[in-house]
Design a protein around this motif. Sequence first.
Motif, PDB file in Angstrom:
ATOM      1  N   ALA A 141       0.827  -1.204   0.000  1.00 54.59           N
ATOM      2  CA  ALA A 141       0.000   0.000   0.000  1.00 54.59           C
ATOM      3  C   ALA A 141       0.863   1.257   0.000  1.00 54.59           C
ATOM      4  N   ILE A 142       1.862   1.303   0.884  1.00 57.76           N
ATOM      5  CA  ILE A 142       2.643   2.540   1.028  1.00 57.76           C
ATOM      6  C   ILE A 142       3.475   2.804  -0.221  1.00 57.76           C
ATOM      7  N   VAL A 143       4.253   1.794  -0.646  1.00 57.48           N
ATOM      8  CA  VAL A 143       5.104   1.993  -1.829  1.00 57.48           C
ATOM      9  C   VAL A 143       4.234   2.225  -3.061  1.00 57.48           C
ATOM     10  N   GLY A 144       3.179   1.435  -3.212  1.00 56.24           N
ATOM     11  CA  GLY A 144       2.310   1.563  -4.380  1.00 56.24           C
ATOM     12  C   GLY A 144       1.690   2.944  -4.468  1.00 56.24           C
ATOM     13  N   LEU A 145       1.128   3.412  -3.346  1.00 53.15           N
ATOM     14  CA  LEU A 145       0.492   4.732  -3.349  1.00 53.15           C
ATOM     15  C   LEU A 145       1.510   5.822  -3.617  1.00 53.15           C
ATOM     16  N   PHE A 146       2.680   5.716  -2.974  1.00 51.95           N
ATOM     17  CA  PHE A 146       3.696   6.757  -3.138  1.00 51.95           C
ATOM     18  C   PHE A 146       4.140   6.845  -4.596  1.00 51.95           C
ATOM     19  N   VAL A 147       4.460   5.691  -5.179  1.00 52.72           N
ATOM     20  CA  VAL A 147       4.932   5.678  -6.570  1.00 52.72           C
ATOM     21  C   VAL A 147       3.841   6.181  -7.506  1.00 52.72           C
ATOM     22  N   ALA A 148       2.619   5.713  -7.287  1.00 55.62           N
ATOM     23  CA  ALA A 148       1.530   6.076  -8.200  1.00 55.62           C
ATOM     24  C   ALA A 148       1.232   7.564  -8.153  1.00 55.62           C
ATOM     25  N   THR A 149       1.133   8.125  -6.954  1.00 51.60           N
ATOM     26  CA  THR A 149       0.809   9.554  -6.873  1.00 51.60           C
ATOM     27  C   THR A 149       1.954  10.405  -7.417  1.00 51.60           C
ATOM     28  N   THR A 150       3.188  10.016  -7.115  1.00 48.67           N
ATOM     29  CA  THR A 150       4.319  10.782  -7.640  1.00 48.67           C
ATOM     30  C   THR A 150       4.307  10.771  -9.160  1.00 48.67           C
ATOM     31  N   ALA A 151       4.134   9.569  -9.731  1.00 48.90           N
ATOM     32  CA  ALA A 151       4.163   9.447 -11.183  1.00 48.90           C
ATOM     33  C   ALA A 151       3.031  10.249 -11.807  1.00 48.90           C
ATOM     34  N   ALA A 152       1.842  10.133 -11.233  1.00 46.80           N
ATOM     35  CA  ALA A 152       0.687  10.794 -11.839  1.00 46.80           C
ATOM     36  C   ALA A 152       0.754  12.298 -11.664  1.00 46.80           C
ATOM     37  N   TYR A 153       1.286  12.752 -10.531  1.00 47.08           N
ATOM     38  CA  TYR A 153       1.303  14.194 -10.286  1.00 47.08           C
ATOM     39  C   TYR A 153       2.435  14.871 -11.046  1.00 47.08           C
ATOM     40  N   ARG A 154       3.588  14.232 -11.096  1.00 44.68           N
ATOM     41  CA  ARG A 154       4.755  14.839 -11.731  1.00 44.68           C
ATOM     42  C   ARG A 154       4.717  14.740 -13.257  1.00 44.68           C
ATOM     43  N   ARG A 155       4.184  13.611 -13.755  1.00 46.55           N
ATOM     44  CA  ARG A 155       4.213  13.289 -15.187  1.00 46.55           C
ATOM     45  C   ARG A 155       5.644  13.348 -15.724  1.00 46.55           C
ATOM     46  N   GLY A 156       5.787  13.394 -17.054  1.00 43.63           N
ATOM     47  CA  GLY A 156       7.090  13.582 -17.679  1.00 43.63           C
ATOM     48  C   GLY A 156       8.060  12.441 -17.411  1.00 43.63           C
ATOM     49  N   ALA A 157       9.322  12.806 -17.234  1.00 46.65           N
ATOM     50  CA  ALA A 157      10.377  11.803 -17.123  1.00 46.65           C
ATOM     51  C   ALA A 157      10.203  10.932 -15.878  1.00 46.65           C
ATOM     52  N   THR A 158       9.808  11.554 -14.759  1.00 52.13           N
ATOM     53  CA  THR A 158       9.608  10.794 -13.524  1.00 52.13           C
ATOM     54  C   THR A 158       8.585   9.691 -13.747  1.00 52.13           C
ATOM     55  N   ASP A 159       7.478  10.091 -14.371  1.00 49.64           N
ATOM     56  CA  ASP A 159       6.397   9.147 -14.654  1.00 49.64           C
ATOM     57  C   ASP A 159       6.909   7.982 -15.485  1.00 49.64           C
ATOM     58  N   MET A 160       7.648   8.345 -16.564  1.00 45.21           N
ATOM     59  CA  MET A 160       8.134   7.296 -17.466  1.00 45.21           C
ATOM     60  C   MET A 160       9.030   6.313 -16.734  1.00 45.21           C
ATOM     61  N   LEU A 161       9.959   6.874 -15.950  1.00 42.13           N
ATOM     62  CA  LEU A 161      10.907   6.036 -15.223  1.00 42.13           C
ATOM     63  C   LEU A 161      10.177   5.112 -14.241  1.00 42.13           C
ATOM     64  N   LEU A 162       9.279   5.696 -13.448  1.00 40.68           N
ATOM     65  CA  LEU A 162       8.599   4.899 -12.426  1.00 40.68           C
ATOM     66  C   LEU A 162       7.731   3.817 -13.053  1.00 40.68           C
ATOM     67  N   THR A 163       7.036   4.184 -14.145  1.00 41.67           N
ATOM     68  CA  THR A 163       6.179   3.200 -14.809  1.00 41.67           C
ATOM     69  C   THR A 163       7.022   2.059 -15.379  1.00 41.67           C
ATOM     70  N   GLU A 164       8.162   2.448 -15.973  1.00 42.89           N
ATOM     71  CA  GLU A 164       9.027   1.429 -16.572  1.00 42.89           C
ATOM     72  C   GLU A 164       9.553   0.470 -15.502  1.00 42.89           C
ATOM     73  N   VAL A 165       9.952   1.033 -14.349  1.00 43.07           N
ATOM     74  CA  VAL A 165      10.464   0.189 -13.261  1.00 43.07           C
ATOM     75  C   VAL A 165       9.364  -0.729 -12.733  1.00 43.07           C
ATOM     76  N   SER A 166       8.141  -0.191 -12.581  1.00 43.61           N
ATOM     77  CA  SER A 166       7.052  -1.043 -12.099  1.00 43.61           C
ATOM     78  C   SER A 166       6.768  -2.159 -13.089  1.00 43.61           C
ATOM     79  N   ASP A 167       6.772  -1.793 -14.376  1.00 42.85           N
ATOM     80  CA  ASP A 167       6.551  -2.803 -15.417  1.00 42.85           C
ATOM     81  C   ASP A 167       7.575  -3.921 -15.312  1.00 42.85           C
ATOM     82  N   THR A 168       8.836  -3.517 -15.062  1.00 41.81           N
ATOM     83  CA  THR A 168       9.920  -4.486 -14.988  1.00 41.81           C
ATOM     84  C   THR A 168       9.755  -5.404 -13.788  1.00 41.81           C
ATOM     85  N   LEU A 169       9.437  -4.794 -12.627  1.00 38.05           N
ATOM     86  CA  LEU A 169       9.301  -5.611 -11.417  1.00 38.05           C
ATOM     87  C   LEU A 169       8.140  -6.590 -11.543  1.00 38.05           C
TER      88      LEU A 169
END
Lengths: 333, 408
Positions: A141-169
């Motif tokens: 819950a904590i990691v998922g929420l933190f990553v998701a909100t950061t990615a969605a709020y920041r967009r751009g490169a942060t979003d791409m990186l975080l999404t790619e890492v989640s996809d990989t994991l």
Amino acid sequence: MRHRSWWRIAAVRFKSNKLAVFGVVLIGVFALAAIIHPILMATVWDRDTYHPVFGHDDIIVEKVVVEEVTDDEAQIQLMRARMLNPFITIGETVSEVSLPGPFTAKHPLGVDNLGRDVLSMVLAASTPSFVVGVSAALTTAIVGLFVATTAAYRRGATDMLLTEVSDTLQLLPAPLLMVILGAGPFRDSLSPLAFGVIYGVVSGASGAAIVLRSQALTVLSRPFIDATRVAGAGAKQIILKHLLPHLVPVAALYMLIGASGAIVADGFVSFLGFSDTRLNWGTIIFFALSLPPANRAGIPWEAIVAAAGAISLFSAAFYLVGLGFRDIARATD
Amino acid sequence: MGRFLVRRIISSIITLFLFATVVFFVAKVMMPGDFTNNFMPGLGDRRAALQAELGLDRSVFGQWWRFMGSFVQGRFGETTDGRPILDLMSTLLPWSLLIFTLSITLAFLSGHWLGKIVGWSKSRRLKAVIRLGAVSTHTLFPPFLVFVLAIAWINLAGLEGRSSMISIAGVDQGGIRVGRTFMILPTEGEPLLWQMAAGFVVLGIFVLALQKPFRRLFRRRIPGWVLFLAWVGLNLGFWQYLGERAKALDILFLLSLPLLAVAILTIGEIILVVEAAMDGVSQEEYINTARAIGMPEKQIRDRHAARVALLPALSRFVVSLPFVLSGLVIVEYAFSVPTHYGASINFPGLSSVLFASLQARDYPLVVGGLLFIGVISVGARIVLDVLHAALDPRTRYGQTDRPTEMAI
């Protein structure tokens, strides 16, 4: 006032799902088991007999050696009995140790191959399982929420990186990864807590992050977010007050499913002897299957079913509660 | 469509690169030391030479570079004796592939059928029962399931009677037979397995392709059970034609154990997802329209609702593919754990090499195994994305979520 009514709707929804309520009750029963075991050990159960790891109780069974010698099988049985006691006669009753032992008043769930009380073991093993489940759930819950909100709020490169890492994991098969971890030198430090946290990050959080991010994006694109922005709300306020409440039910669903998976995986890893936990439902099954029985014909279903049932029920309890949250997520979306 | 496909493939390649790196470093951190550690006391000075020969003396970055090079060339790295891991994997693949495809088809067909009926029904009791059943099969403890199945097979079906593929070794201890070990003879590169797998797929497609001309000619559909029987019959004929019918049946008999186990462990999730999707679809306007024009209820359910509910089930399944694959490996391995009460069966599939290499610290093989699962999963995701984009045009223009982003 609107906020409170949202919680009320959620509570009504959850209560109308009987299975989810059943799941909560089941988790309560296991919590009770975890609490009651040390109390029982301190008061009613004596340490030598009932200790879940070192306890021992010989189950003595009265048995007629051989009624009469009719065939070869009976002859062999008689000879075997005479090897232990040469003065034995046909039709005599002897008492012998028989492990694993059946249900008795003293041992309500029987005794395992080493003479340990199964009920005591099953109760004691619910504590480490709780630690695994809860730590996996919280990490998810904590990691998922933190990553998701950061990615969605920041967009751009942060979003791409975080999404790619989640996809990989997401591609890592978590149960196998835990086995690999346990097979290496990390086995000694693979405590229930570490197990839950690693499982939560690898399996739970990555999946949760992907789904939560896309949900956060739809929430952020709604007009009321722009309205709060115009009203002068900062990032902190938007995320904490307006975004997170919308993500809670889905996060809860993923958190509980993560916990449910972690419990089964923990059982399997300890079944193979690859975890630090000395007492675990998985290990109970392993011992029941792999240690030689003493004078007992047939399979020791008592220990196997009790432990396997405990794993399945505990894991299913989390899953059922998760399904309750799924209903809330759909109703309030 | 072309641009969409290119975008997806580029993103998948990045994911795969990241994945290979993660797996490499995970293996480095989790398994310190290397293959030469196995011979520590006796090796002495020759250890350095062996390390140099295996490329283990380079820096971590150098090893990673070499590993990625081998990955890009499609070899998934090399075993310590220098064989490409891909070769080894592909000799072990047929068993796992047969188990996987058959069990998943079984689980998917029956899960979709059950989920469709339950999702459409109004009975709350039926829903609760099926949900409870689905959740409990999903959370079953795999070794327990495997043990129960093995016991049932010995007692009901007489595993001992089948001996063309199996050698039986009873473990005798003081005259009491305490355990039974059933070994399947090693089938490295067994051509029959590949032929069987190909037969299942090709004949399956052939049978399904019969539906369309039949409908055009007779204006009726062939019932599903007829198609299934035709498929079984054709496969039997194919084995007869190969002259290996008895052996093929024996293989199938043994396969049925892990096949059932994997199917049981997978079906629960499929039922839950289809049921939820049916529930959502039933509130759509076009369902009301179909009812209003007097379409039979069964036809609305099967043609208009169940087909839409198929997509979320498919995407959920593809997303959890790494789990299903690891479940397969776990089930395969659980059968080979020796017990005092049941049979232990060594399936010469992926699990045999994965667990053996774990114990031998032959970590290129472990890494190769994980990579293999990753590559299969990524491939399946691309196929799914393309399928999804073809079926639902909104995906192409980014108007709906990618299938992997859908919540259950």
